[in-house]
Motif scaffolding. Structure first.
Motif, PDB file in Angstrom:
ATOM      1  N   SER A   1     -34.204 -38.752 -59.828  1.00 54.44           N
ATOM      2  CA  SER A   1     -35.282 -38.254 -59.464  1.00 54.44           C
ATOM      3  C   SER A   1     -35.326 -36.554 -58.906  1.00 54.44           C
ATOM      4  N   GLN A   2     -36.478 -36.299 -58.977  1.00 50.63           N
ATOM      5  CA  GLN A   2     -36.631 -34.946 -58.466  1.00 50.63           C
ATOM      6  C   GLN A   2     -37.505 -35.077 -57.152  1.00 50.63           C
ATOM      7  N   VAL A   3     -37.188 -34.430 -55.987  1.00 49.60           N
ATOM      8  CA  VAL A   3     -37.802 -34.379 -54.754  1.00 49.60           C
ATOM      9  C   VAL A   3     -38.360 -32.964 -54.359  1.00 49.60           C
ATOM     10  N   SER A   4     -39.087 -32.803 -53.412  1.00 54.87           N
ATOM     11  CA  SER A   4     -39.520 -31.501 -52.683  1.00 54.87           C
ATOM     12  C   SER A   4     -38.417 -31.377 -51.512  1.00 54.87           C
ATOM     13  N   ALA A   5     -38.244 -30.182 -51.060  1.00 52.25           N
ATOM     14  CA  ALA A   5     -37.385 -30.032 -49.868  1.00 52.25           C
ATOM     15  C   ALA A   5     -37.477 -31.093 -48.648  1.00 52.25           C
ATOM     16  N   ASP A   6     -38.816 -31.378 -48.380  1.00 52.32           N
ATOM     17  CA  ASP A   6     -38.998 -32.131 -47.159  1.00 52.32           C
ATOM     18  C   ASP A   6     -38.972 -33.511 -47.435  1.00 52.32           C
ATOM     19  N   GLN A   7     -38.404 -33.954 -48.618  1.00 53.19           N
ATOM     20  CA  GLN A   7     -38.154 -35.375 -49.182  1.00 53.19           C
ATOM     21  C   GLN A   7     -36.604 -35.823 -49.006  1.00 53.19           C
TER      22      GLN A   7
ATOM     23  N   VAL B   1     -43.233 -28.025 -61.795  1.00 51.51           N
ATOM     24  CA  VAL B   1     -42.117 -28.112 -62.134  1.00 51.51           C
ATOM     25  C   VAL B   1     -41.188 -27.871 -61.025  1.00 51.51           C
ATOM     26  N   LEU B   2     -40.372 -28.660 -60.344  1.00 46.02           N
ATOM     27  CA  LEU B   2     -39.754 -28.536 -59.203  1.00 46.02           C
ATOM     28  C   LEU B   2     -38.363 -28.371 -59.406  1.00 46.02           C
ATOM     29  N   VAL B   3     -37.780 -27.503 -58.122  1.00 41.66           N
ATOM     30  CA  VAL B   3     -36.425 -27.379 -58.069  1.00 41.66           C
ATOM     31  C   VAL B   3     -35.860 -28.715 -57.605  1.00 41.66           C
ATOM     32  N   ASP B   4     -34.967 -29.247 -58.180  1.00 40.17           N
ATOM     33  CA  ASP B   4     -34.294 -30.512 -57.751  1.00 40.17           C
ATOM     34  C   ASP B   4     -33.150 -30.231 -56.866  1.00 40.17           C
ATOM     35  N   GLU B   5     -33.645 -30.316 -55.329  1.00 38.55           N
ATOM     36  CA  GLU B   5     -32.440 -29.785 -54.295  1.00 38.55           C
ATOM     37  C   GLU B   5     -31.564 -30.792 -54.195  1.00 38.55           C
ATOM     38  N   VAL B   6     -31.787 -32.042 -54.484  1.00 36.82           N
ATOM     39  CA  VAL B   6     -30.538 -33.008 -54.267  1.00 36.82           C
ATOM     40  C   VAL B   6     -29.675 -32.839 -55.248  1.00 36.82           C
ATOM     41  N   SER B   7     -30.275 -32.820 -56.586  1.00 37.34           N
ATOM     42  CA  SER B   7     -29.144 -32.366 -57.497  1.00 37.34           C
ATOM     43  C   SER B   7     -28.436 -31.185 -57.280  1.00 37.34           C
ATOM     44  N   ILE B   8     -29.152 -30.144 -56.762  1.00 37.20           N
ATOM     45  CA  ILE B   8     -28.312 -28.707 -56.513  1.00 37.20           C
ATOM     46  C   ILE B   8     -27.310 -28.948 -55.520  1.00 37.20           C
TER      47      ILE B   8
ATOM     48  N   CYS C   1     -26.959 -27.454 -62.038  1.00 36.41           N
ATOM     49  CA  CYS C   1     -27.853 -28.576 -62.400  1.00 36.41           C
ATOM     50  C   CYS C   1     -28.741 -28.672 -61.142  1.00 36.41           C
ATOM     51  N   GLY C   2     -30.041 -29.070 -61.590  1.00 38.04           N
ATOM     52  CA  GLY C   2     -31.135 -29.198 -60.368  1.00 38.04           C
ATOM     53  C   GLY C   2     -32.037 -27.847 -60.481  1.00 38.04           C
ATOM     54  N   THR C   3     -31.642 -26.811 -61.139  1.00 37.05           N
ATOM     55  CA  THR C   3     -32.446 -25.525 -60.994  1.00 37.05           C
ATOM     56  C   THR C   3     -33.498 -25.636 -62.343  1.00 37.05           C
ATOM     57  N   VAL C   4     -34.313 -24.712 -62.186  1.00 40.59           N
ATOM     58  CA  VAL C   4     -35.510 -24.713 -63.458  1.00 40.59           C
ATOM     59  C   VAL C   4     -34.992 -23.880 -64.383  1.00 40.59           C
ATOM     60  N   ALA C   5     -34.913 -24.177 -65.832  1.00 46.84           N
ATOM     61  CA  ALA C   5     -34.596 -23.368 -66.725  1.00 46.84           C
ATOM     62  C   ALA C   5     -35.932 -22.842 -67.298  1.00 46.84           C
ATOM     63  N   HIS C   6     -35.721 -21.277 -67.507  1.00 48.18           N
ATOM     64  CA  HIS C   6     -37.039 -20.461 -67.689  1.00 48.18           C
ATOM     65  C   HIS C   6     -36.633 -20.022 -69.228  1.00 48.18           C
TER      66      HIS C   6
ATOM     67  N   TRP D   1     -31.153 -31.627 -64.082  1.00 44.06           N
ATOM     68  CA  TRP D   1     -30.899 -32.435 -62.899  1.00 44.06           C
ATOM     69  C   TRP D   1     -29.267 -32.568 -62.988  1.00 44.06           C
ATOM     70  N   PHE D   2     -28.847 -33.212 -61.918  1.00 45.32           N
ATOM     71  CA  PHE D   2     -27.401 -33.707 -61.968  1.00 45.32           C
ATOM     72  C   PHE D   2     -27.480 -35.060 -62.484  1.00 45.32           C
ATOM     73  N   GLU D   3     -26.564 -35.621 -63.087  1.00 43.71           N
ATOM     74  CA  GLU D   3     -26.524 -37.144 -63.507  1.00 43.71           C
ATOM     75  C   GLU D   3     -25.686 -37.742 -62.970  1.00 43.71           C
ATOM     76  N   SER D   4     -24.408 -37.359 -63.054  1.00 46.28           N
ATOM     77  CA  SER D   4     -23.153 -38.288 -62.524  1.00 46.28           C
ATOM     78  C   SER D   4     -22.028 -37.585 -62.387  1.00 46.28           C
ATOM     79  N   GLY D   5     -20.997 -37.929 -61.708  1.00 46.19           N
ATOM     80  CA  GLY D   5     -19.728 -37.160 -61.579  1.00 46.19           C
ATOM     81  C   GLY D   5     -18.877 -38.180 -60.578  1.00 46.19           C
ATOM     82  N   PRO D   6     -17.604 -37.400 -60.356  1.00 49.38           N
ATOM     83  CA  PRO D   6     -16.640 -38.121 -59.398  1.00 49.38           C
ATOM     84  C   PRO D   6     -17.124 -37.769 -58.198  1.00 49.38           C
ATOM     85  N   SER D   7     -16.369 -38.656 -57.171  1.00 50.05           N
ATOM     86  CA  SER D   7     -16.593 -38.257 -55.729  1.00 50.05           C
ATOM     87  C   SER D   7     -15.787 -37.088 -55.269  1.00 50.05           C
TER      88      SER D   7
END
Length: 286
Positions: free
Chosen positions: A19-25, A60-67, A249-254, A263-269
């Motif tokens: 999911s992509q969310v705005s900063a206040d979410q 088109v939002l910057v996905d700050e969670v993914s970043i 990942c999570g930034t907008v590509a121009h 967006w960030f999909e998955s990864g290790p801890s």
């Protein structure tokens, strides 16, 4: 190293759009030690964006969670990286992290740069402490911590991929991930993310910054490309160099004809990356 493992051709389990969310979410939660984190685990509230072509969308939002998650994994070792932004007819701008907890400052820098339609990248491998130039080169890399695999759909250079083209890249990405998990089941899972039009994989490794390793990485990418590239999506073999930058990942590509969020999909801890165990070594590639 010869690639012999046959893959089923099915998408590797777990590839899905976060999911992509705005900063206040935002609500960031720490993953359990030893677990594999996915982008959706870091969202309590979310606003879904359409999977359709985003080039004409005003939201088109910057996905700050993914970043934030992506940065936390890339910088888990506490070593410096260069975060670089590029824009059409604009001089590159860079921010060098000095290690430690600097996520807020990096996110603020990248978010501000996105407001001026810049693309955001990071050197996936750590740089030497004494480097002060604007853009690092291969000689500035202290050692390799990730091997990047970049999968791009076949299309006109610099243009936005269609949904169908992006799915073609996802399919190739899935096969590479399946190959890696099958051949190195004891190793840490890779970092996986969508770059906007394509997909990227960062394989955790612990290797010297040497010509011998350069040749091993070159051979690995060439063999992966021969085995998994298709007419519709190719593995980019030019990302072999030590100082390679990859999209955050999570930034907008121009692109020349529009823009699209990745967006960030998955990864290790983070904890597993900090232990240093389960990383690909030079011996494994020989």
């Amino acid at each position: 190293m010869m690639i012999k493992q046959n893959c089923t051709g099915q998408d590797a389990e777990g590839l899905h759009r976060s999911s992509q969310v705005s900063a206040d979410q935002l609500k960031i939660e720490k993953p359990a030690a030893g677990g594999t984190a996915t982008g959706s685990e870091f969202c309590e509230q979310s606003r879904s964006l359409s999977m359709s072509n985003d080039s004409t969308r005003a939201d088109v939002l910057v996905d700050e969670v993914s970043i934030r998650k992506f940065i936390s994994l890339i910088t888990a070792d506490g070593l410096p990286r260069e975060f670089r932004t590029l824009g059409k007819n604009k001089r590159p701008k860079s921010l060098t992290s000095t290690g430690g907890t600097q996520t807020d400052g990096i996110v603020n820098f990248l978010t501000e740069q996105q407001r001026t339609n810049r693309n955001c990248y990071v050197t996936v491998n750590p740089i030497k402490q004494r480097v002060s130039r604007l853009q690092v080169s291969d000689g500035d890399i202290s050692h390799r911590t990730f091997i990047p695999v970049d999968v791009d759909p076949v299309r006109k250079s610099g243009t936005l991929a269609t949904d169908e083209q992006r799915e073609a890249a996802k399919s190739v990405c899935s096969k590479v991930v399946e190959w890696y998990r099958t051949n190195f089941p004891e190793n840490l899972p890779p970092i996986i993310g969508c770059s906007g039009s394509g997909w990227q994989i960062l394989i955790p490794c612990h290797m010297k910054a040497s010509e011998v390793v350069d040749k091993l990485v070159d051979r690995l990418l060439s063999e992966l490309s021969k085995k998994f590239s298709t007419e519709d999506a190719k593995i980019d073999t030019t990302v072999k160099n030590r100082s390679r930058i990859m999209r955050v990942c999570g930034t907008v590509a121009h692109y020349s004809d529009g823009k699209r969020a990745g967006w960030f999909e998955s990864g290790p801890s983070v904890e597993d990356l900090q232990t240093g165990r389960g990383r690909l070594t030079e011996i494994a590639l020989q």
